[in-house]
Motif scaffolding. Structure first.
Motif, PDB file in Angstrom:
ATOM      1  N   MET A  97     -11.960  68.665   3.646  1.00  0.00           N
ATOM      2  CA  MET A  97     -10.569  68.997   3.929  1.00  0.00           C
ATOM      3  C   MET A  97      -9.683  67.800   3.636  1.00  0.00           C
ATOM      4  O   MET A  97     -10.071  66.659   3.910  1.00  0.00           O
ATOM      5  N   THR A  98      -8.509  68.091   3.122  1.00  0.00           N
ATOM      6  CA  THR A  98      -7.468  67.088   2.925  1.00  0.00           C
ATOM      7  C   THR A  98      -6.450  67.294   4.040  1.00  0.00           C
ATOM      8  O   THR A  98      -5.830  68.356   4.122  1.00  0.00           O
ATOM      9  N   ALA A  99      -6.331  66.288   4.879  1.00  0.00           N
ATOM     10  CA  ALA A  99      -5.522  66.463   6.076  1.00  0.00           C
ATOM     11  C   ALA A  99      -4.745  65.197   6.400  1.00  0.00           C
ATOM     12  O   ALA A  99      -5.086  64.105   5.939  1.00  0.00           O
ATOM     13  N   ALA A 100      -3.727  65.375   7.212  1.00  0.00           N
ATOM     14  CA  ALA A 100      -2.970  64.256   7.767  1.00  0.00           C
ATOM     15  C   ALA A 100      -3.052  64.353   9.290  1.00  0.00           C
ATOM     16  O   ALA A 100      -3.154  65.460   9.846  1.00  0.00           O
ATOM     17  N   THR A 101      -3.030  63.224   9.927  1.00  0.00           N
ATOM     18  CA  THR A 101      -3.086  63.206  11.382  1.00  0.00           C
ATOM     19  C   THR A 101      -1.734  62.789  11.952  1.00  0.00           C
ATOM     20  O   THR A 101      -0.828  62.387  11.224  1.00  0.00           O
ATOM     21  N   MET A 102      -1.603  62.868  13.267  1.00  0.00           N
ATOM     22  CA  MET A 102      -0.360  62.488  13.929  1.00  0.00           C
ATOM     23  C   MET A 102      -0.048  61.012  13.712  1.00  0.00           C
ATOM     24  O   MET A 102       1.107  60.614  13.643  1.00  0.00           O
ATOM     25  N   THR A 103      -1.092  60.197  13.552  1.00  0.00           N
ATOM     26  CA  THR A 103      -0.894  58.755  13.407  1.00  0.00           C
ATOM     27  C   THR A 103      -1.010  58.274  11.966  1.00  0.00           C
ATOM     28  O   THR A 103      -0.709  57.123  11.675  1.00  0.00           O
ATOM     29  N   ASN A 104      -1.460  59.153  11.082  1.00  0.00           N
ATOM     30  CA  ASN A 104      -1.583  58.819   9.664  1.00  0.00           C
ATOM     31  C   ASN A 104      -1.111  60.009   8.850  1.00  0.00           C
ATOM     32  O   ASN A 104      -1.868  60.939   8.585  1.00  0.00           O
ATOM     33  N   ARG A 105       0.151  59.986   8.461  1.00  0.00           N
ATOM     34  CA  ARG A 105       0.737  61.141   7.784  1.00  0.00           C
ATOM     35  C   ARG A 105       0.408  61.182   6.296  1.00  0.00           C
ATOM     36  O   ARG A 105       0.766  62.135   5.604  1.00  0.00           O
ATOM     37  N   LYS A 106      -0.275  60.171   5.810  1.00  0.00           N
ATOM     38  CA  LYS A 106      -0.716  60.184   4.420  1.00  0.00           C
ATOM     39  C   LYS A 106      -2.019  60.974   4.337  1.00  0.00           C
ATOM     40  O   LYS A 106      -3.026  60.593   4.952  1.00  0.00           O
ATOM     41  N   PRO A 107      -2.056  62.086   3.603  1.00  0.00           N
ATOM     42  CA  PRO A 107      -3.262  62.916   3.558  1.00  0.00           C
ATOM     43  C   PRO A 107      -4.483  62.167   3.045  1.00  0.00           C
ATOM     44  O   PRO A 107      -4.382  61.356   2.116  1.00  0.00           O
ATOM     45  N   PHE A 108      -5.625  62.442   3.640  1.00  0.00           N
ATOM     46  CA  PHE A 108      -6.876  61.840   3.222  1.00  0.00           C
ATOM     47  C   PHE A 108      -7.973  62.898   3.321  1.00  0.00           C
ATOM     48  O   PHE A 108      -7.821  63.922   4.000  1.00  0.00           O
ATOM     49  N   ASN A 109      -9.089  62.617   2.636  1.00  0.00           N
ATOM     50  CA  ASN A 109     -10.202  63.567   2.600  1.00  0.00           C
ATOM     51  C   ASN A 109     -11.239  63.260   3.672  1.00  0.00           C
ATOM     52  O   ASN A 109     -11.583  62.100   3.903  1.00  0.00           O
ATOM     53  N   SER A 110     -11.745  64.307   4.275  1.00  0.00           N
ATOM     54  CA  SER A 110     -12.837  64.201   5.237  1.00  0.00           C
ATOM     55  C   SER A 110     -13.930  65.193   4.850  1.00  0.00           C
ATOM     56  O   SER A 110     -13.625  66.281   4.345  1.00  0.00           O
ATOM     57  N   TRP A 111     -15.182  64.813   5.119  1.00  0.00           N
ATOM     58  CA  TRP A 111     -16.336  65.628   4.748  1.00  0.00           C
ATOM     59  C   TRP A 111     -17.130  66.041   5.985  1.00  0.00           C
ATOM     60  O   TRP A 111     -17.247  65.281   6.949  1.00  0.00           O
ATOM     61  N   GLY A 112     -17.713  67.230   5.894  1.00  0.00           N
ATOM     62  CA  GLY A 112     -18.654  67.643   6.906  1.00  0.00           C
ATOM     63  C   GLY A 112     -20.034  67.051   6.639  1.00  0.00           C
ATOM     64  O   GLY A 112     -20.259  66.402   5.619  1.00  0.00           O
ATOM     65  N   GLN A 113     -20.954  67.313   7.546  1.00  0.00           N
ATOM     66  CA  GLN A 113     -22.289  66.729   7.461  1.00  0.00           C
ATOM     67  C   GLN A 113     -23.212  67.535   6.556  1.00  0.00           C
ATOM     68  O   GLN A 113     -24.292  67.077   6.192  1.00  0.00           O
ATOM     69  N   GLY A 114     -22.809  68.750   6.219  1.00  0.00           N
ATOM     70  CA  GLY A 114     -23.617  69.592   5.345  1.00  0.00           C
ATOM     71  C   GLY A 114     -24.450  70.590   6.125  1.00  0.00           C
ATOM     72  O   GLY A 114     -24.903  70.319   7.241  1.00  0.00           O
ATOM     73  N   THR A 115     -24.659  71.753   5.523  1.00  0.00           N
ATOM     74  CA  THR A 115     -25.519  72.773   6.113  1.00  0.00           C
ATOM     75  C   THR A 115     -26.416  73.341   5.010  1.00  0.00           C
ATOM     76  O   THR A 115     -25.946  73.639   3.909  1.00  0.00           O
ATOM     77  N   GLN A 116     -27.682  73.488   5.312  1.00  0.00           N
ATOM     78  CA  GLN A 116     -28.663  73.893   4.313  1.00  0.00           C
ATOM     79  C   GLN A 116     -28.661  75.409   4.117  1.00  0.00           C
ATOM     80  O   GLN A 116     -28.704  76.179   5.092  1.00  0.00           O
ATOM     81  N   VAL A 117     -28.629  75.815   2.871  1.00  0.00           N
ATOM     82  CA  VAL A 117     -28.782  77.227   2.505  1.00  0.00           C
ATOM     83  C   VAL A 117     -29.993  77.343   1.587  1.00  0.00           C
ATOM     84  O   VAL A 117     -30.075  76.646   0.569  1.00  0.00           O
ATOM     85  N   ILE A 118     -30.932  78.199   1.960  1.00  0.00           N
ATOM     86  CA  ILE A 118     -32.114  78.445   1.147  1.00  0.00           C
ATOM     87  C   ILE A 118     -32.190  79.921   0.826  1.00  0.00           C
ATOM     88  O   ILE A 118     -32.190  80.760   1.745  1.00  0.00           O
ATOM     89  N   VAL A 119     -32.230  80.225  -0.454  1.00  0.00           N
ATOM     90  CA  VAL A 119     -32.335  81.615  -0.899  1.00  0.00           C
ATOM     91  C   VAL A 119     -33.712  81.786  -1.523  1.00  0.00           C
ATOM     92  O   VAL A 119     -33.998  81.252  -2.596  1.00  0.00           O
ATOM     93  N   SER A 120     -34.554  82.530  -0.821  1.00  0.00           N
ATOM     94  CA  SER A 120     -35.938  82.660  -1.268  1.00  0.00           C
ATOM     95  C   SER A 120     -36.556  83.906  -0.672  1.00  0.00           C
ATOM     96  O   SER A 120     -36.227  84.300   0.453  1.00  0.00           O
ATOM     97  N   SER A 121     -37.466  84.499  -1.415  1.00  0.00           N
ATOM     98  CA  SER A 121     -38.204  85.651  -0.903  1.00  0.00           C
ATOM     99  C   SER A 121     -39.520  85.197  -0.264  1.00  0.00           C
ATOM    100  O   SER A 121     -40.272  86.021   0.256  1.00  0.00           O
TER     101      SER A 121
END
Length: 121
Positions: A97-121
């Motif tokens: 997400m590209t977001a700004a905070t109350m104390t930093n109005r300049k937008p910056f990028n933040s990342w999540g930790q990741g979630t695993q998806v496995i597609v397999s039979s």
């Protein structure tokens, strides 16, 4: 600072569906772009989908017609609905997400930790 927490990954059979969610928390002023990326084993992280603040969406060619990105601004959440899953969709999925905070109005990028998806039979 913005924290992103993802959920919804897991194991699914080919042709199945999964719904990924990513919720942001912190001293948020505004969230602009919300994106999903994925990284398959031994490959680079690649773009999957984007939704802008006005709701405009963009998708990677590989997922067009199968994945849908949406957002809930009241909950600072982005959703990735994945249908007709294929084995080649197997990867760790990350929200960004590209977001700004109350104390930093300049937008910056933040990342999540990741979630695993496995597609397999």
């Amino acid at each position: 600072q913005v924290q992103l927490v993802e959920s919804g990954g897991g194991l699914v059979q080919p042709g199945g569906s999964l719904r990924l969610s990513c919720a942001a928390s912190g001293n948020i002023f505004s969230i602009y772009n919300m994106k999903w990326y994925r990284q398959a084993p031994e490959k680079q992280r690649v773009f999957v989908a984007l939704i802008t603040s006005d709701g405009t969406t963009t998708y990677a060619d590989s997922v067009k017609g199968r994945f849908t990105i949406s957002r809930d601004n009241a909950k600072n959440t982005v959703i990735l609905q994945m249908n007709s899953l294929k084995p080649e969709d197997t990867a760790v999925y990350y929200c960004m997400m590209t977001a700004a905070t109350m104390t930093n109005r300049k937008p910056f990028n933040s990342w999540g930790q990741g979630t695993q998806v496995i597609v397999s039979s």
